[in-house]
Design an enzyme around this catalytic site. Structure first.
Site, short mmCIF file in Angstrom:
data_model
loop_
_atom_site.label_atom_id
_atom_site.label_comp_id
_atom_site.label_asym_id
_atom_site.label_seq_id
_atom_site.Cartn_x
_atom_site.Cartn_y
_atom_site.Cartn_z
N ALA A 29 0.84 -1.19 0.00
CA ALA A 29 0.00 0.00 0.00
C ALA A 29 0.88 1.24 0.00
O ALA A 29 2.11 1.15 -0.02
CB ALA A 29 -0.89 -0.01 1.24
N ASN A 30 0.26 2.40 -0.02
CA ASN A 30 1.01 3.65 0.19
C ASN A 30 0.17 4.62 0.98
O ASN A 30 -1.01 4.39 1.22
CB ASN A 30 1.49 4.24 -1.14
CG ASN A 30 0.34 4.70 -2.00
OD1 ASN A 30 -0.39 5.63 -1.65
ND2 ASN A 30 0.15 4.05 -3.15
N ARG A 31 0.80 5.70 1.44
CA ARG A 31 0.19 6.56 2.44
C ARG A 31 -0.82 7.57 1.89
O ARG A 31 -1.28 8.45 2.61
CB ARG A 31 1.28 7.30 3.24
CG ARG A 31 2.19 6.33 3.98
CD ARG A 31 3.18 6.95 4.93
NE ARG A 31 4.18 5.96 5.31
CZ ARG A 31 3.97 4.98 6.21
NH1 ARG A 31 2.80 4.88 6.81
NH2 ARG A 31 4.92 4.11 6.48
N ALA A 74 -2.22 7.88 -6.13
CA ALA A 74 -0.85 7.40 -5.94
C ALA A 74 -0.84 5.93 -6.36
O ALA A 74 -0.96 5.03 -5.54
CB ALA A 74 -0.44 7.56 -4.48
#
Lengths: 238, 238
Positions: free
Chosen positions: A40-42, A106
């Site tokens: 995942a990413n933030r 993102a």
């Protein structure tokens, strides 16, 4: 009640995008490693959702293609929920053609080569090595289209160092008309936070904006994009 | 108002854990790859939070050590928020000694060997290979303690196949007193969902419970744990 509030908002915003179709991606993508684990990413999706609301308030017909986020579906916007980069790429293809494409998501650059059918067990073989493969490049594939290339294609560049240089390289490499660059490094509190400090990078030059709430950044960006000259036109689009 | 509601709840639940200190872990851990990317898992933390509330309602002094979740802090419970497995391991060490330790968190078994200081760029070298290393085994390290081993240590096993066999192997390998096993495979909708179907696996045997709301599973588990005989005692603890 919602529609009443919406009408008030609509009445308050200049209808600079009336009749235009805007496709926006938002949030992270999740790339499965196995049935329980993923990469995942933030990204919180806040900036993308704020852009969708600002475009709606400017009169646009908005399709918001969102990765997994914890945000309420915005009223008056068509929301398409996806998980992976490949699903997002498909949803974008389906949503075209449009007048303006804004890639605020993102998107994971990579996924693991194999998505294990069963949970990977801790075992005698030691920790796994995750071999990654490249995900589809959604921004570039939209910006490089021959047929149905949206007249305005906007990308985002979340960087942690040499932000402007990376953004300018991205502008050229992807073939888009504008890159909205921001520094998401430690201490910036941009990812997940309520504020954003962006720099607009276009073939014409750079424009740094002060740190602002994400919904204010969204309003200004939509106003900026609404007056951008579509690629190939010698006069501003109406 | 909260305290009034709490008193009503407290009055309603048998005070089977009055005066006992219970440490519970909940949620996923996030293991950073670089400043924006991380490895996560689908644990929502709901079962762990429900257990903390059920233990509180049974009169326990509860410390809840939680990974990143989207749940409100439960009133009347000490909440310690962490992100990574290493942070969770540290927080558990700090919270000991206790009477009952319940490891409900879905702790990442592995993290990447290096956590890049800057965002990993898409470049000429192609996609990165993520080499993983093992994270600390929180459940085993608590269950295998010589000094201050909690009298009752309970683990969870989220599996996608041969659930009971994996749970029994985990019980032996970790040295804990009870494993709460569940099938989190596709279609189970346990991870993130509101229901859970668990099987209790102990040295004495197995006990399969029907599919129940997670807060009902929590109440029953706390009642079950409250009557468990602490390791090494020949009579039930009082």
């Amino acid at each position: 009640e919602i529609f009443a509030a919406l009408r008030v908002k609509l009445a308050g915003a200049a209808q600079t995008l009336a009749g235009r179709r805007v496709v926006i991606t938002a949030g992270p993508t999740h790339e499965p490693i196995d049935p329980v684990r993923y990469i995942a990413n933030r990204s919180s999706g806040k900036q993308g959702y704020a852009l969708a609301e600002a475009a709606r308030d400017a009169g646009a017909d908005v399709v918001l293609i969102s990765g997994p986020v914890n945000l309420a579906p915005p009223p008056g916007i068509r929301l398409v929920c996806v998980e992976t980069a490949r699903e997002m790429a498909e949803a974008v293809e389906t949503a075209l053609p449009c007048d303006i494409f804004i890639a605020a998501a993102a998107v994971a650059d990579w996924r693991t080569r194999t998505d294990a059918a069963q949970k990977i067990k801790k075992g005698g073989d030691g920790p796994p090595v995750l071999t990654m493969v490249e995900n589809p490049d959604i921004l570039a594939s939209v910006a490089r289209r021959v047929a149905n290339r949206p007249p305005v294609v906007v990308g985002f560049a979340a960087e942690t160092e040499t932000v402007i240089a990376h953004a300018r390289a991205k502008l050229a490499k992807k073939g888009c008309d504008l890159i909205v660059a921001n520094d998401v490094g430690e201490g910036s509190e941009v990812m997940g936070g309520s504020d954003n400090a962006v720099v607009l990078v276009s073939p014409e030059g750079e424009q740094a904006w002060p740190r602002l709430p994400k919904d204010e950044v969204a309003r200004r960006l939509i106003a900026h994009i609404a007056q951008m000259r579509p690629v190939g036109e010698s006069h501003p689009g109406v």
